[in-house]
Scaffold this motif. Structure first.
Motif, short mmCIF file in Angstrom:
data_model
loop_
_atom_site.label_atom_id
_atom_site.label_comp_id
_atom_site.label_asym_id
_atom_site.label_seq_id
_atom_site.Cartn_x
_atom_site.Cartn_y
_atom_site.Cartn_z
N THR A 107 0.86 -1.19 0.00
CA THR A 107 0.00 0.00 0.00
C THR A 107 0.89 1.23 0.00
OG1 THR A 107 -1.74 -1.16 1.21
CG2 THR A 107 -1.82 1.25 1.21
N ALA A 108 0.79 2.01 -1.08
CA ALA A 108 1.71 3.12 -1.30
C ALA A 108 0.99 4.46 -1.29
CB ALA A 108 2.43 2.95 -2.64
N VAL A 109 1.70 5.48 -0.83
CA VAL A 109 1.28 6.88 -0.95
C VAL A 109 2.30 7.57 -1.83
CG1 VAL A 109 0.99 9.07 0.27
CG2 VAL A 109 0.11 6.96 1.28
N VAL A 110 1.83 8.25 -2.86
CA VAL A 110 2.72 8.99 -3.77
C VAL A 110 2.25 10.43 -3.83
CG1 VAL A 110 3.68 9.17 -6.09
CG2 VAL A 110 3.13 6.91 -5.15
N THR A 111 3.10 11.36 -3.40
CA THR A 111 2.75 12.77 -3.51
C THR A 111 3.20 13.31 -4.87
OG1 THR A 111 4.83 13.69 -2.63
CG2 THR A 111 3.13 13.02 -1.02
N GLY A 151 0.99 -4.21 -8.87
CA GLY A 151 0.09 -4.81 -7.89
C GLY A 151 -0.03 -4.08 -6.57
N ALA A 152 0.57 -2.89 -6.45
CA ALA A 152 0.41 -2.11 -5.22
C ALA A 152 -0.90 -1.33 -5.27
CB ALA A 152 1.58 -1.15 -5.04
N ARG A 153 -1.50 -1.12 -4.11
CA ARG A 153 -2.61 -0.17 -4.00
C ARG A 153 -1.98 1.20 -3.81
NH1 ARG A 153 -6.58 -2.17 0.65
NH2 ARG A 153 -4.68 -1.91 1.85
N VAL A 154 -2.40 2.16 -4.60
CA VAL A 154 -1.71 3.45 -4.60
C VAL A 154 -2.66 4.59 -4.28
CG1 VAL A 154 -0.24 5.02 -5.90
CG2 VAL A 154 -0.11 2.56 -6.35
N ALA A 155 -2.34 5.34 -3.23
CA ALA A 155 -3.05 6.57 -2.92
C ALA A 155 -2.34 7.72 -3.63
CB ALA A 155 -3.07 6.81 -1.42
N LEU A 156 -3.07 8.40 -4.49
CA LEU A 156 -2.52 9.48 -5.31
C LEU A 156 -2.79 10.80 -4.62
CD1 LEU A 156 -4.28 8.29 -8.60
CD2 LEU A 156 -2.00 7.59 -7.81
N LEU A 157 -1.73 11.50 -4.22
CA LEU A 157 -1.88 12.78 -3.52
C LEU A 157 -1.39 13.93 -4.38
CD1 LEU A 157 -2.29 10.91 -1.05
CD2 LEU A 157 -1.05 12.61 0.31
N ALA A 158 -2.20 14.96 -4.51
CA ALA A 158 -1.83 16.19 -5.20
C ALA A 158 -2.98 17.17 -5.01
CB ALA A 158 -1.55 15.96 -6.68
N ARG A 159 -2.80 18.39 -5.51
CA ARG A 159 -3.83 19.42 -5.33
C ARG A 159 -4.87 19.42 -6.44
NH1 ARG A 159 -0.31 24.69 -4.92
NH2 ARG A 159 0.67 23.58 -6.67
N ARG A 160 -4.52 18.92 -7.63
CA ARG A 160 -5.41 19.04 -8.79
C ARG A 160 -6.35 17.84 -8.89
NH1 ARG A 160 -0.92 20.46 -13.23
NH2 ARG A 160 0.26 19.01 -11.92
N ARG A 187 -7.25 2.18 -12.79
CA ARG A 187 -8.29 1.15 -12.59
C ARG A 187 -8.64 0.47 -13.90
NH1 ARG A 187 -11.18 5.47 -9.73
NH2 ARG A 187 -10.42 5.53 -7.59
N ALA A 188 -8.71 1.25 -14.99
CA ALA A 188 -9.03 0.67 -16.29
C ALA A 188 -7.97 -0.33 -16.72
CB ALA A 188 -9.17 1.78 -17.33
N ASP A 189 -6.75 -0.13 -16.26
CA ASP A 189 -5.65 -1.05 -16.59
C ASP A 189 -5.53 -2.19 -15.59
OD1 ASP A 189 -5.01 0.45 -18.82
OD2 ASP A 189 -3.47 1.64 -17.79
N GLY A 190 -6.49 -2.29 -14.67
CA GLY A 190 -6.53 -3.40 -13.73
C GLY A 190 -5.87 -3.13 -12.40
N GLY A 191 -5.44 -1.89 -12.14
CA GLY A 191 -4.79 -1.57 -10.88
C GLY A 191 -5.74 -0.98 -9.86
N GLN A 192 -5.21 -0.68 -8.70
CA GLN A 192 -5.99 -0.08 -7.61
C GLN A 192 -5.43 1.29 -7.29
OE1 GLN A 192 -7.13 -2.91 -4.28
NE2 GLN A 192 -5.47 -4.09 -5.20
N ALA A 193 -6.28 2.30 -7.30
CA ALA A 193 -5.83 3.67 -7.03
C ALA A 193 -6.92 4.46 -6.33
CB ALA A 193 -5.43 4.36 -8.33
N LEU A 194 -6.48 5.34 -5.46
CA LEU A 194 -7.38 6.21 -4.70
C LEU A 194 -6.92 7.65 -4.91
CD1 LEU A 194 -9.66 6.47 -2.50
CD2 LEU A 194 -7.80 6.38 -0.80
N ALA A 195 -7.77 8.49 -5.46
CA ALA A 195 -7.44 9.90 -5.67
C ALA A 195 -7.74 10.68 -4.39
CB ALA A 195 -8.26 10.47 -6.83
N VAL A 196 -6.71 11.32 -3.84
CA VAL A 196 -6.85 12.06 -2.59
C VAL A 196 -6.31 13.48 -2.80
CG1 VAL A 196 -6.30 12.14 -0.13
CG2 VAL A 196 -6.49 9.92 -1.29
#
Length: 253
Positions: free
Chosen positions: A10-14, A32-41, A53-62
């Protein structure tokens, strides 16, 4: 290329809305990592999360601003609610605003300090408990800080930017003393010229032209090539810490 040991993390990427941060997030998710995407936009983050997600991955926009403590705390709360404990943190958010020091652009100094230095500290602080806990459970835990070759190679008009990146490099080195004994790895990456939005931050036409001329002479790494280094470093066996990586275009001295 396939990297071992990234699936299930489980990753956080700023700085995930563009450039290096975006490329890192895409590659980690592809592995295969779950990725939390951090930015202002928000719009950019939402689009990127949809693509992953369309490519089969897991991502959360934050949506989060690393210069604001309350924003970072709220982001951490949301990530914990959605994904649980984090075991990989990548500090890729940064801003580069070159001017001579005697231009006295205090607004730009503060923005670089708040983003490049304090922002890194806020993110690390928000997830220290996660990382230490993951390591204590026998899992791999990583902090990756994207610094710059400017940390120890001086460039005219980049004194303050270079000073912020020198702080990141020093911080990374010091953090190894704090986190290494608890099995949390710290990797500091110092790239040279990279194709990213940093170059668009330059508002002075002459300074922008100078950078463009130099880039044409020496070339630039792609954001994907930096992402490859992050994925490689964080996929090593947990007893192996690639502590310092300097990555330059071959022609850059």
């Amino acid at each position: 290329m396939s990297y071992e040991n990234l699936a299930g993390r489980t990753a956080v990427v700023t700085g995930a809305a563009s450039g290096i941060g975006e490329a890192i997030a895409v590659l980690l998710a592809a592995q295969g990592a779950r990725v939390a995407l951090l930015a202002r936009r928000e719009e950019r983050l939402t689009a990127l999360a949809g693509k992953i997600r369309a490519d089969g991955g897991q991502a959360l926009a934050v949506v989060a601003d690393v210069t604001d403590e309350a924003s970072v705390a709220a982001a951490a709360d949301r990530i914990h609610t959605e994904y649980g404990r984090v075991d990989l943190v990548v500090n890729a958010a940064g801003v580069m605003l070159p001017h001579p020091v005697d231009a006295r652009r205090a607004d730009e100094w503060q923005r670089m300090l708040d983003t490049n230095v304090a922002g890194v500290l806020r993110i690390i602080g928000a997830f220290t408990g996660d990382l230490v806990g993951a390591a204590a459970d026998g899992r791999t835990a990583d902090i990756v800080n994207i610094s710059s070759i400017a940390a120890h190679v001086s460039f005219p008009n980049y004194a303050v930017y270079g000073a912020t990146k020198a702080a990141v490099t020093y911080l990374s080195d010091s953090l190894r003393g704090e986190f290494g004994p608890r099995d949390v790895r710290v990797t500091n990456i110092e790239p040279g010229f990279v194709e990213s939005e940093l170059l668009t931050h330059i508002g002075d036409a002459e300074l922008a032209r100078q950078v463009e001329d130099l880039r044409e002479q020496v070339g630039a790494l792609s954001a994907g090539e930096l992402a490859d280094l992050v994925a490689y470093a964080t996929s090593r066996p947990r007893r192996v810490n690639l502590r310092q990586i300097v990555a330059l275009p071959t022609r850059q001295a």
